[in-house]
Design an enzyme around this catalytic site. Structure first.
Site, PDB file in Angstrom:
ATOM      1  N   SER A  21       0.825  -1.207   0.000  1.00 33.79           N
ATOM      2  CA  SER A  21       0.000   0.000   0.000  1.00 33.79           C
ATOM      3  C   SER A  21       0.857   1.252   0.000  1.00 33.79           C
ATOM      4  O   SER A  21       1.966   1.262   0.557  1.00 33.79           O
ATOM      5  CB  SER A  21      -0.894   0.002   1.247  1.00 33.79           C
ATOM      6  OG  SER A  21      -1.532   1.249   1.428  1.00 33.79           O
TER       7      SER A  21
ATOM      8  N   TYR B 252      -2.373  -0.369   9.981  1.00 33.96           N
ATOM      9  CA  TYR B 252      -2.558  -0.915   8.636  1.00 33.96           C
ATOM     10  C   TYR B 252      -1.269  -0.772   7.828  1.00 33.96           C
ATOM     11  O   TYR B 252      -0.795  -1.734   7.216  1.00 33.96           O
ATOM     12  CB  TYR B 252      -3.709  -0.184   7.937  1.00 33.96           C
ATOM     13  CG  TYR B 252      -3.814  -0.500   6.465  1.00 33.96           C
ATOM     14  CD1 TYR B 252      -4.195  -1.762   6.027  1.00 33.96           C
ATOM     15  CD2 TYR B 252      -3.529   0.474   5.499  1.00 33.96           C
ATOM     16  CE1 TYR B 252      -4.288  -2.057   4.669  1.00 33.96           C
ATOM     17  CE2 TYR B 252      -3.620   0.184   4.148  1.00 33.96           C
ATOM     18  CZ  TYR B 252      -3.994  -1.080   3.740  1.00 33.96           C
ATOM     19  OH  TYR B 252      -4.076  -1.360   2.396  1.00 33.96           O
TER      20      TYR B 252
END
Length: 338
Positions: A130, A155
């Site tokens: 990501s 995350y």
């Protein structure tokens, strides 16, 4: 080619499965169908896949990659050659509310997949990272050669951990791995928790939209077809060792092992308010906007340097935001009959 796609009922997984099936590959798709967002949407994606492919080329299994024994059985019986891992607990903001879900799926689940790949001679593991890994980095555009040791959310930390775990397996067991840092993916069949879905739904319903950082965000919005094209090209181009890599001045983007990471982004950041105005134009209605402060774990701007991706797989994302939003709104109106 036989390909395992985890997260097959998810946004990117669904589109990737469609692409692979359309070109003639055989796909085993797995997903745990959790209720992080509307399960009906996930099931609708699966129906679309099952209706569009013969039963001998697409098989779906409901499976949680955090279940070690289930993953071991999957690899023992699967007879696939390459793996794309898109299964993960997504969302920066949700990681603040429910951190345990991220450790279970993104760390334990990824570990189980690495072990499966190691013991079953998988030719290539491609996995979703990501743009969030860039965290506190303020050098734009974000480059794979930048340091990413300062994540701002759990995350992001789990995605950075995936890259490190993959490197370990590439080094110890010569497992070729490619990590792909996705930048704000959007398009038809998208996630209901993402900005485009939320904004479109509320504008059509005449409800206000929450705009954080008082509308001063800039995002590298990347259309789903561009993401999938990049994933497939990376999958087909097996990671190899970098003969020029040196430990005395280590490049964070490559390795002496068959390991690498790439950005997949449009490379053209867009002001959030411009994005909203484009949605208004396509929908034909004005938004009622609630301006709010920056949320914890968020970053003000993202921008992808995609030179490495283009050099390696000869592809650069090119769909404009105007095109992408128009395609999404067309799908949304049809799917929800509005």
């Amino acid at each position: 080619m036989n390909v395992l796609v985890t997260g097959a009922a998810g946004f990117i997984g669904f589109h990737l499965c469609k692409y692979l099936l359309a070109r003639g590959d055989r796909v085993i798709g797995v997903d745990n169908l959790n209720d992080y967002y509307d399960v009906n949407l996930k099931q609708a994606r699966l129906r679309e896949l099952e209706q569009g492919a013969s039963s001998d080329r697409f098989r779906f299994l409901k499976l949680d990659i955090a279940d070690k024994s289930a993953v071991e059985t999957l690899f023992s019986e699967g007879a696939f050659e390459r793996v794309v891992n898109l299964a993960a607990q997504a969302g920066v903001r949700y990681s603040i509310e429910n951190p345990d879900a991220y450790i279970s799926s993104n760390i334990v689940g990824f570990m189980n997949l690495l072990e499966g790949c190691r013991h079953h001679n998988i030719e290539h593991l491609v996995y979703a990272s990501s743009s969030s890994v860039y965290g506190a980095n303020e050098t734009l555009p974000f480059s794979e050669h930048d340091n990413v040791d300062h994540p701002l959310s759990l995350y992001a930390a789990t995605k950075k951990s995936n890259e490190l775990m993959a490197h370990t397996y590439s080094s110890l067991y010569q497992l070729p791995t490619t990590g792909l840092r996705f930048f704000t993916v959007y398009g038809p069949w998208g996630r209901p928790d993402m900005a485009l879905f939320l904004f479109t739904r509320n504008i059509l319903a005449g409800e206000p939209i929450d705009v954080f950082n008082h509308g001063h965000h800039r995002r590298d919005f990347t259309y789903i077809d561009d993401i999938v094209e990049g994933v497939v090209r990376a999958l087909d181009n097996v990671a190899d060792c970098d003969p020029n890599w040196r430990g005395v001045n280590p490049d964070p983007a490559s390795s002496f092992a068959p390991w690498r990471v790439f950005n997949i982004g449009n490379g053209k950041p867009v002001e959030l308010m411009t994005y909203i105005h484009t949605i208004e134009k396509v929908v034909g209605r004005k938004a009622r906007i609630n301006l709010k402060p920056m949320q914890p774990g968020d970053v003000p701007e993202t921008a992808a340097d995609v030179e490495a991706l283009e050099a390696a797989v000869h592809y650069r994302p090119n769909t404009t935001v105007e095109e992408g939003i128009e395609r999404f709104v067309y799908w949304y109106r049809g799917f929800y009959s509005v």
